[in-house]
Design a protein around this motif. Structure first.
Motif, PDB file in Angstrom:
ATOM      1  N   GLU A 105     -13.579 -12.667  -4.324  1.00 22.11           N
ATOM      2  CA  GLU A 105     -13.415 -11.870  -5.550  1.00 22.11           C
ATOM      3  C   GLU A 105     -14.410 -12.312  -6.614  1.00 22.11           C
ATOM      4  O   GLU A 105     -15.005 -11.489  -7.295  1.00 22.11           O
ATOM      5  N   LYS A 106     -14.603 -13.633  -6.744  1.00 23.49           N
ATOM      6  CA  LYS A 106     -15.558 -14.156  -7.729  1.00 23.49           C
ATOM      7  C   LYS A 106     -16.968 -13.664  -7.437  1.00 23.49           C
ATOM      8  O   LYS A 106     -17.677 -13.218  -8.342  1.00 23.49           O
ATOM      9  N   VAL A 107     -17.366 -13.742  -6.177  1.00 17.12           N
ATOM     10  CA  VAL A 107     -18.701 -13.277  -5.794  1.00 17.12           C
ATOM     11  C   VAL A 107     -18.824 -11.777  -6.050  1.00 17.12           C
ATOM     12  O   VAL A 107     -19.810 -11.307  -6.621  1.00 17.12           O
ATOM     13  N   ALA A 108     -17.811 -11.012  -5.639  1.00 24.64           N
ATOM     14  CA  ALA A 108     -17.832  -9.556  -5.815  1.00 24.64           C
ATOM     15  C   ALA A 108     -17.907  -9.171  -7.291  1.00 24.64           C
ATOM     16  O   ALA A 108     -18.548  -8.176  -7.643  1.00 24.64           O
ATOM     17  N   GLN A 109     -17.284  -9.960  -8.161  1.00 29.34           N
ATOM     18  CA  GLN A 109     -17.328  -9.683  -9.601  1.00 29.34           C
ATOM     19  C   GLN A 109     -18.724  -9.890 -10.186  1.00 29.34           C
ATOM     20  O   GLN A 109     -19.063  -9.291 -11.208  1.00 29.34           O
ATOM     21  N   GLU A 110     -19.531 -10.722  -9.556  1.00 26.91           N
ATOM     22  CA  GLU A 110     -20.897 -10.972 -10.034  1.00 26.91           C
ATOM     23  C   GLU A 110     -21.846  -9.823  -9.680  1.00 26.91           C
ATOM     24  O   GLU A 110     -22.843  -9.609 -10.367  1.00 26.91           O
ATOM     25  N   LEU A 111     -21.550  -9.111  -8.611  1.00 29.99           N
ATOM     26  CA  LEU A 111     -22.478  -8.105  -8.080  1.00 29.99           C
ATOM     27  C   LEU A 111     -22.835  -6.993  -9.063  1.00 29.99           C
ATOM     28  O   LEU A 111     -24.003  -6.617  -9.155  1.00 29.99           O
ATOM     29  N   PRO A 112     -21.879  -6.459  -9.838  1.00 24.83           N
ATOM     30  CA  PRO A 112     -22.258  -5.412 -10.804  1.00 24.83           C
ATOM     31  C   PRO A 112     -23.201  -5.895 -11.911  1.00 24.83           C
ATOM     32  O   PRO A 112     -23.761  -5.092 -12.640  1.00 24.83           O
ATOM     33  N   HIS A 113     -23.376  -7.211 -12.031  1.00 27.64           N
ATOM     34  CA  HIS A 113     -24.306  -7.757 -13.020  1.00 27.64           C
ATOM     35  C   HIS A 113     -25.690  -8.001 -12.418  1.00 27.64           C
ATOM     36  O   HIS A 113     -26.645  -8.235 -13.159  1.00 27.64           O
ATOM     37  N   ILE A 114     -25.783  -7.958 -11.090  1.00 23.16           N
ATOM     38  CA  ILE A 114     -27.037  -8.259 -10.391  1.00 23.16           C
ATOM     39  C   ILE A 114     -27.687  -7.001  -9.822  1.00 23.16           C
ATOM     40  O   ILE A 114     -28.869  -6.736 -10.050  1.00 23.16           O
ATOM     41  N   VAL A 115     -26.921  -6.216  -9.094  1.00 25.36           N
ATOM     42  CA  VAL A 115     -27.468  -5.077  -8.354  1.00 25.36           C
ATOM     43  C   VAL A 115     -28.096  -4.021  -9.251  1.00 25.36           C
ATOM     44  O   VAL A 115     -29.204  -3.553  -8.965  1.00 25.36           O
ATOM     45  N   PRO A 116     -27.462  -3.628 -10.363  1.00 17.82           N
ATOM     46  CA  PRO A 116     -28.102  -2.615 -11.213  1.00 17.82           C
ATOM     47  C   PRO A 116     -29.469  -3.028 -11.744  1.00 17.82           C
ATOM     48  O   PRO A 116     -30.338  -2.182 -11.931  1.00 17.82           O
ATOM     49  N   VAL A 117     -29.680  -4.316 -11.960  1.00 16.67           N
ATOM     50  CA  VAL A 117     -30.985  -4.790 -12.441  1.00 16.67           C
ATOM     51  C   VAL A 117     -32.059  -4.464 -11.404  1.00 16.67           C
ATOM     52  O   VAL A 117     -33.138  -3.968 -11.738  1.00 16.67           O
ATOM     53  N   VAL A 118     -31.744  -4.729 -10.129  1.00 15.31           N
ATOM     54  CA  VAL A 118     -32.701  -4.445  -9.051  1.00 15.31           C
ATOM     55  C   VAL A 118     -32.922  -2.940  -8.926  1.00 15.31           C
ATOM     56  O   VAL A 118     -34.058  -2.471  -8.853  1.00 15.31           O
ATOM     57  N   LEU A 119     -31.832  -2.174  -8.900  1.00 19.09           N
ATOM     58  CA  LEU A 119     -31.953  -0.717  -8.755  1.00 19.09           C
ATOM     59  C   LEU A 119     -32.704  -0.099  -9.925  1.00 19.09           C
ATOM     60  O   LEU A 119     -33.587   0.743  -9.728  1.00 19.09           O
ATOM     61  N   ASN A 120     -32.369  -0.512 -11.144  1.00 21.16           N
ATOM     62  CA  ASN A 120     -33.063   0.030 -12.319  1.00 21.16           C
ATOM     63  C   ASN A 120     -34.544  -0.325 -12.304  1.00 21.16           C
ATOM     64  O   ASN A 120     -35.389   0.475 -12.715  1.00 21.16           O
ATOM     65  N   GLY A 121     -34.868  -1.504 -11.828  1.00 20.18           N
ATOM     66  CA  GLY A 121     -36.272  -1.888 -11.714  1.00 20.18           C
ATOM     67  C   GLY A 121     -37.022  -0.982 -10.751  1.00 20.18           C
ATOM     68  O   GLY A 121     -38.158  -0.572 -11.009  1.00 20.18           O
ATOM     69  N   ARG A 122     -36.398  -0.658  -9.648  1.00 20.01           N
ATOM     70  CA  ARG A 122     -37.026   0.202  -8.643  1.00 20.01           C
ATOM     71  C   ARG A 122     -37.105   1.647  -9.149  1.00 20.01           C
ATOM     72  O   ARG A 122     -38.019   2.390  -8.792  1.00 20.01           O
TER      73      ARG A 122
END
Length: 154
Positions: free
Chosen positions: A115-132
């Motif tokens: 759950e802790k790891v999954a909670q971090e993902l919305p803070h990481i993935v959009p940065v990569v997607l928005n960059g692309r």
């Protein structure tokens, strides 16, 4: 004057016109590989891969609870899914439990660490997607997503 017709049954490629680097399959595969490499790099500190991320997010959102549901949603064969679940379980991110109603069914749950790891993902993935997607304006993004979804239809 006849109305224009939609070209539903048009072939976009022929043996004569087909070239690898100009095919939609090549472009989609190259885009996927690029995105996976960027996501994997951004997920390194969490010690998970892009495919494992998909599992964690699907489980966190309550979209899936079984390996079969995950396989179907993520388009991953059941053998690979089993190996990925083994790795996530070994990392202490998820647990498997046989269903009490049907012993053939395995239910999956995220651990506290998962759950802790999954909670971090919305803070990481959009940065990569928005960059692309930085070169797309809003309407281009919406059209791109619409066309990708159309491509995925059966």
């Amino acid at each position: 004057m006849p109305l224009p017709t939609l070209e539903k049954d048009v072939d976009h490629y022929t043996p004569e016109s087909f070239t690898l680097t100009e095919s939609v399959g090549f472009a989609i595969n190259k885009a996927r590989n690029l995105l996976v490499a960027e996501l994997d790099a951004s997920l390194k500190d969490l010690d998970i891969t892009t495919q494992q991320m998909g599992i964690l997010l699907s489980m966190r959102g309550g979209v899936t609870q079984t390996p079969f549901e995950l396989s179907k949603l993520l388009g991953i064969d059941t053998g690979l899914m089993t190996r990925m679940l083994d790795k996530l379980e070994a990392k202490g991110l998820l647990q498997r439990a046989r269903s009490l109603e049907d012993r053939r069914v395995v239910n999956l749950t995220l651990t506290r660490e998962g759950e802790k790891v999954a909670q971090e993902l919305p803070h990481i993935v959009p940065v990569v997607l928005n960059g692309r997607l930085r070169k797309f304006n809003r309407s281009e993004f919406k059209e791109f997503l619409r066309l990708l979804n159309k491509f995925l239809e059966d």
